[in-house]
Design a protein around this motif. Structure first.
Motif, PDB file in Angstrom:
ATOM      1  N   THR A 185     -12.133   1.217   7.277  1.00  0.00           N
ATOM      2  CA  THR A 185     -11.459   1.268   6.474  1.00  0.00           C
ATOM      3  C   THR A 185     -11.348   1.711   5.791  1.00  0.00           C
ATOM      4  N   ASP A 186      -9.389   0.997   4.766  1.00  0.00           N
ATOM      5  CA  ASP A 186      -9.444   2.115   4.160  1.00  0.00           C
ATOM      6  C   ASP A 186      -8.250   2.994   4.865  1.00  0.00           C
ATOM      7  N   SER A 187      -7.595   2.760   6.248  1.00  0.00           N
ATOM      8  CA  SER A 187      -6.920   4.225   6.606  1.00  0.00           C
ATOM      9  C   SER A 187      -5.353   4.040   6.614  1.00  0.00           C
ATOM     10  N   GLU A 188      -4.697   5.133   6.902  1.00  0.00           N
ATOM     11  CA  GLU A 188      -3.332   4.469   5.580  1.00  0.00           C
ATOM     12  C   GLU A 188      -2.593   5.795   7.855  1.00  0.00           C
ATOM     13  N   GLY A 213     -12.010  -6.513  11.342  1.00  0.00           N
ATOM     14  CA  GLY A 213     -12.472  -6.161   9.857  1.00  0.00           C
ATOM     15  C   GLY A 213     -12.201  -5.105   9.270  1.00  0.00           C
ATOM     16  N   SER A 214     -10.971  -4.609  10.035  1.00  0.00           N
ATOM     17  CA  SER A 214     -10.794  -2.874  10.001  1.00  0.00           C
ATOM     18  C   SER A 214      -9.737  -3.381   8.980  1.00  0.00           C
ATOM     19  N   SER A 215      -9.397  -2.701   7.913  1.00  0.00           N
ATOM     20  CA  SER A 215      -8.252  -1.926   7.419  1.00  0.00           C
ATOM     21  C   SER A 215      -7.508  -1.402   7.225  1.00  0.00           C
ATOM     22  N   VAL A 216      -5.995  -1.823   7.185  1.00  0.00           N
ATOM     23  CA  VAL A 216      -5.068  -0.389   7.520  1.00  0.00           C
ATOM     24  C   VAL A 216      -3.361  -0.212   7.249  1.00  0.00           C
ATOM     25  N   THR A 217      -2.943   0.300   6.863  1.00  0.00           N
ATOM     26  CA  THR A 217      -1.868   0.639   6.208  1.00  0.00           C
ATOM     27  C   THR A 217      -1.461   1.015   6.743  1.00  0.00           C
ATOM     28  N   ILE A 239      -1.599  -3.585   6.035  1.00  0.00           N
ATOM     29  CA  ILE A 239       0.159  -3.826   6.139  1.00  0.00           C
ATOM     30  C   ILE A 239       0.939  -3.282   6.971  1.00  0.00           C
ATOM     31  N   ILE A 240       2.153  -3.526   6.689  1.00  0.00           N
ATOM     32  CA  ILE A 240       3.036  -2.653   7.819  1.00  0.00           C
ATOM     33  C   ILE A 240       4.067  -2.702   7.598  1.00  0.00           C
ATOM     34  N   ASP A 241       4.552  -1.700   6.505  1.00  0.00           N
ATOM     35  CA  ASP A 241       5.965  -1.932   5.573  1.00  0.00           C
ATOM     36  C   ASP A 241       6.632  -0.509   5.863  1.00  0.00           C
ATOM     37  N   SER A 242       7.568  -1.034   6.492  1.00  0.00           N
ATOM     38  CA  SER A 242       8.933   0.309   6.433  1.00  0.00           C
ATOM     39  C   SER A 242       9.249   1.183   7.574  1.00  0.00           C
ATOM     40  N   VAL A 243       8.480   0.206   9.119  1.00  0.00           N
ATOM     41  CA  VAL A 243       7.776   0.709  10.189  1.00  0.00           C
ATOM     42  C   VAL A 243       9.155   1.070  11.491  1.00  0.00           C
ATOM     43  N   LYS A 244       9.361   1.856  11.895  1.00  0.00           N
ATOM     44  CA  LYS A 244      10.290   1.853  12.464  1.00  0.00           C
ATOM     45  C   LYS A 244       9.768   1.316  14.067  1.00  0.00           C
TER      46      LYS A 244
END
Length: 340
Positions: A185-188, A213-217, A239-244
């Motif tokens: 959970t809540d990995s960044e 079930g996992s949550s990752v940004t 959430i996958i944001d501004s990734v190359k």
């Protein structure tokens, strides 16, 4: 401490190593030689494995070092060998380059924090990190502040850790993957560079696997030069944001989505503001009934892929807006009906 030995216990109190020298009261097999004034003892390196030598005999594993403290010569790495992080832990960039060998894991409910600027290397194609708890890897925006996940053979970051003077170069699939499991959970992951992952060992491992079930940004990062897939999403909603996401390699063209930048099988991921380039498919969306995908895909650039997006099956309902396709084999969303 006024004594000539050190005992290192694991988090559950089991002794995992002893170091004794001179007239030490405790040691492994035979104590190491007693250093004279101005000198110290230092663990030898095993030339065959490029790892710290540990034969459970201090007299064999240590030699006299011509300085009063081992700090006079920085270690090439700090090794975690099939290690379980069972308490909250921070890996500091100033300590050393970190080497993970085998399956290392973060227990459920535990947070592993990696400081900005830290370098984490993985020993071989069987080496991976299983995140059952939380991984916080938030780097800074400058080059020296980014967090690096790479191969033991990669000399560009963290130096020549395997001391081979560049004789062996890293390749796609040099290490296995980072896997976020159902209890994670809540990995960044932010301002990281991850490369040379995604091995093929009977199963195609992605560089990053995100399970149901996992949550990752993942933000402001580079995922490049991996085998199979950059990111595989299985019934999850990261959430996958501004990734190359660049240059994933095909290991087996008979495997669905092999070489895709992002492979989606269910879930509602948000993929936005990304640059997805030089893969087979930029994004591959696979029918995964009954857990079908409602992905949101917006404001991305797809460049020089075989196809920008490949959509297989009729039971997923992704939405697209503001995307751009340049120089792909198909500057389009390619539809294909799934067959048994």
């Amino acid at each position: 401490l006024g004594r000539s030995y050190t005992i290192m216990p694991s988090t559950n109190g089991v002794i995992i190593d002893k170091v004794g020298y001179g007239l030490a009261g405790d040691f492994e097999n035979i104590a190491a030689e007693n250093p004279t004034s101005g000198k110290s003892i230092q663990r030898k390196m095993d030339s065959a494995t490029n790892k710290a030598q540990d034969t459970d005999n201090n007299s064999i594993d240590f030699h006299i070092f011509d300085a009063s403290t081992p700090k006079a010569e920085s270690p090439r790495y700090c090794l975690f060998d099939n290690y379980t992080f069972a308490q909250n832990t921070t890996l500091k960039a100033s300590t050393c380059t970190y080497l993970f060998d085998g399956t290392n894991s973060v227990s459920s409910g535990i947070v592993l924090t990696i400081e900005q600027g830290a370098v984490v290397k993985f020993y071989d194609s069987y080496s991976n990190l299983n995140v059952n708890g939380t991984l916080k890897a938030v780097g800074g925006s400058s080059g020296s502040e980014k967090i690096i996940f790479t191969s033991f053979k990669d000399d560009e970051y963290g130096g020549d850790s395997n001391a081979d003077d560049g004789a062996f170069l890293p390749l796609e699939g040099s290490w296995m993957e980072i896997d976020f499991n159902s209890t994670s959970t809540d990995s960044e992951l932010e301002n990281i560079i991850l490369r040379y992952s995604g091995t093929f060992l009977g199963t195609a491992h992605p560089a990053i696997g995100i399970k149901e079930g996992s949550s990752v940004t993942i933000k402001n990062s580079i995922i490049e030069k991996n085998g199979n897939n950059g990111i595989k999403i299985e019934n999850a909603s990261p959430i996958i944001d501004s990734v190359k996401i660049l240059n994933q390699k095909v290991f087996d063209s008979d495997i669905i989505a092999n070489g895709a930048g992002i492979y989606i099988t269910g879930g509602s991921p948000q993929i936005k503001n990304c640059e997805i380039e030089n893969n087979t498919d930029g994004i591959y969306i696979m029918n995964a009934y009954p857990n079908n995908s409602n992905a949101v895909i917006e404001n991305n650039i797809f460049k020089n892929n075989v196809s920008a997006v490949h959509w297989t099956g009729s039971n997923s309902f992704p939405t697209f807006s503001g995307n751009e396709a340049i120089g792909n084999g198909y500057n389009a969303i390619v539809f294909r009906t799934q067959t048994p």
